[in-house]
Structures are given as structure tokens and as C-alpha cells.
Design a protein around this motif. Sequence first.
Motif, short mmCIF file in Angstrom:
data_model
loop_
_atom_site.label_atom_id
_atom_site.label_comp_id
_atom_site.label_asym_id
_atom_site.label_seq_id
_atom_site.Cartn_x
_atom_site.Cartn_y
_atom_site.Cartn_z
N VAL A 81 0.82 -1.20 0.00
CA VAL A 81 0.00 0.00 0.00
C VAL A 81 0.86 1.26 0.00
N PHE A 82 2.02 1.21 0.64
CA PHE A 82 2.90 2.37 0.67
C PHE A 82 3.57 2.58 -0.69
N PHE A 83 3.98 1.47 -1.32
CA PHE A 83 4.58 1.59 -2.65
C PHE A 83 3.57 2.18 -3.63
N GLU A 84 2.30 1.79 -3.48
CA GLU A 84 1.27 2.29 -4.39
C GLU A 84 0.94 3.75 -4.12
N GLU A 85 0.65 4.09 -2.87
CA GLU A 85 0.24 5.45 -2.54
C GLU A 85 1.35 6.47 -2.78
N LEU A 86 2.59 6.07 -2.47
CA LEU A 86 3.71 7.00 -2.57
C LEU A 86 4.40 6.94 -3.93
N SER A 87 3.85 6.12 -4.83
CA SER A 87 4.42 5.97 -6.18
C SER A 87 5.88 5.57 -6.14
N ILE A 96 -9.06 -1.51 13.91
CA ILE A 96 -9.16 -1.56 12.46
C ILE A 96 -7.89 -2.16 11.87
N ASP A 97 -7.96 -2.57 10.62
CA ASP A 97 -6.77 -3.05 9.93
C ASP A 97 -5.80 -1.89 9.73
N PRO A 98 -4.51 -2.19 9.51
CA PRO A 98 -3.56 -1.11 9.20
C PRO A 98 -4.06 -0.29 8.01
N VAL A 99 -3.80 1.00 8.04
CA VAL A 99 -4.26 1.89 6.97
C VAL A 99 -3.07 2.42 6.18
N GLY A 100 -3.34 2.92 4.99
CA GLY A 100 -2.30 3.51 4.17
C GLY A 100 -1.76 4.79 4.77
N TYR A 101 -0.70 5.29 4.17
CA TYR A 101 -0.02 6.47 4.71
C TYR A 101 -0.93 7.69 4.70
N PHE A 146 -3.55 7.41 7.34
CA PHE A 146 -2.97 7.51 8.69
C PHE A 146 -2.63 8.95 9.03
N VAL A 147 -2.08 9.68 8.07
CA VAL A 147 -1.75 11.09 8.33
C VAL A 147 -3.01 11.87 8.68
N ARG A 148 -4.09 11.60 7.96
CA ARG A 148 -5.35 12.31 8.25
C ARG A 148 -5.88 11.92 9.63
#
Length: 310
Positions: free
Chosen positions: A45-51, A205-210, A213-215
Motif C-alpha cells: 500500500v505504501f509503494f502504491e500510494e507514494l508511487s 481496524i486493519d492497518p491503513v495507508g499512509y 494515517f496522516v489524516r
Amino acid sequence: MKIVSIVGARPQFVKAFVVSRRLEPDHEELLVHTGQHYSDDLSAVFFEELSIPDPDYNLGVGSDTHGRQTAAMIEGIEEINRVLTDHVSDLLFAPSDLAKTMLEEEEGITDGVHVVGDVGYDAIRWAKERAVDDVFDRLGIEPGEYVLSTVHRAKNTNNPARLEAIFGALAATPKQVIIPIHPRTAGPLREYGLWEETTRAHTVIDPVGYLDFVRLLEGAERVVTDSGGVQKEAFYLETPCVTLREETEWRETVECGWNRLVGADRTAILEGIAADSWPESAPPIYGDGHTAAKLVAILEERIGTGPNSD
């Protein structure tokens, strides 16, 4: 200029992508993923969100029993490795003046040290511009009306007494607590008979994307965590932090009043959650949010500017 970047877990993913974005136009980067975090929730999820581009090499240390043993061994000698790395490095990029002073006084290193700030602040600034509020709707919560908590360090998760004290304190607070559960934490909670009470008392909850999480961190009334990275992120977002450790590598956040160290002491945890005396704003201790640009400029000056410089 050729650069090898080594990542393995969430903190490195977040820091590496802002540097990679600065390197990408003019330089060649080789990305190595140790595989310490390898699940979709904690890696993909981090690789995807952060490109972040697919790694050139994946060592897979977390993918099997031998890998987990190797990772545990490395974690046990982490501080020794850090000191050795400091001494063999030609360039060291310190996030603050205090970090530079510690290199000088504790390790005797004076050459090649540059105070550039923290690339984690660059990442937070990037994420704030892109994070959206729909995570609140999905969880049925309102900003400022919940406590966010993350627990994952082995010292806490592998010790039944510490784990019970931490989650017992969270259960005792009248405030709503949101817990993105780490796999390292879910197993021990079940093993020690704490899972049912935890899920009954908290919103797990399950782990969330970056970005989510920041929000969540920005909208939290405060955060209760044992994560080094989350301590700093909370500081940048001006969210009061209660840290489930007896010491921290980010001493400045404690000294300026934004971070309280409470360990696994139930009473201290509850006092930290209830405390209403916090600073009004966070001082610019870790730079101005443009650390990646400064870091790459120093590398270019030292190594070269072309893609084939080495």
C-alpha cells in the motif's frame, strides 16, 4: 550519480520516497527492499500510494522462519550497526542540531556531518496536501473526538504485563480509541487472552495507508504510541503525543512539551491521555520541510551531478 536506497519497513518507505522523487530526474537509483514489512497492508500500500517504483531487489527477510530469525537478530544489534555505520560513512545527514551534537559528543564524529532536517517532514507536507476526510466517514468518527493508538514494538508486544497495562489503560479512558492493529500486536493479544476485551473496548481496524494515517493522526485529539516515526509525525501535525516507551530518540519533542514518555505505566498513560496542558505550536526543530532538496544538493556536490557519476 548512482544511489542505492535500502528500505524495509514503513519509516523507510515514507522517508525514501521524498528523496527518490528528488533523485529521479537526473540520477540513477537502485532500490533494495529487505522485506521486513512484506504484507499488502504494511508494504504494498505504501509503494502504491507514494508511487515508489518496484524494488530492483527484494531480500525477503520477513517471508519465512529463517527470515524472521534474521530480522530479529538484526533488530537485537540495531544500535551497534547504527554506530558502525556512522563511523564508516563519509556523509551523515542529521535531522537537528541536537543530533549533530550527539554524533560529536557520543561518537567523536565531526567531519562530514550536515544538519539538513528530517525528510519525514517533507513527507508529511506532501501527504497533508493529498489526504482526504473520507476516512472519518468510513470509521464513523469526528476530528478531535478520538484518541489514535499504535502499538507494535517487541518490548511491549512480547511482554504480557506491559501489553495488559497498555491496553488496560486505553480501555479505562472514556475517550474513543482508534487502533490500527499491527500483526505483531494482534497475535500476542489473542495469545494472552486480551483480544476480546480490546476489541470490545476499542475501535480496532486493519492497518491503513499512509495518507489515511496522516489524516487520522492530524484529526486525533492525541496519539498514544510506541513508534518513533509516529512521535515525529505527531509533532509536525501538532498532535499531542503520549509515548509508550521509557526513552526516545527524538528528545527534542519531549523537551519542547509535545511528547510525554509514560512507558507501560497504567497510571502515567491515563494521566497523559487526560492532560490538557500542551504547547500552542511546534518549533521548527527538524527543518523547513525541504530536506530532500538539501540532501541531494550535498550529494551532487560531493559525488557528481550526472546519472553516471560514481
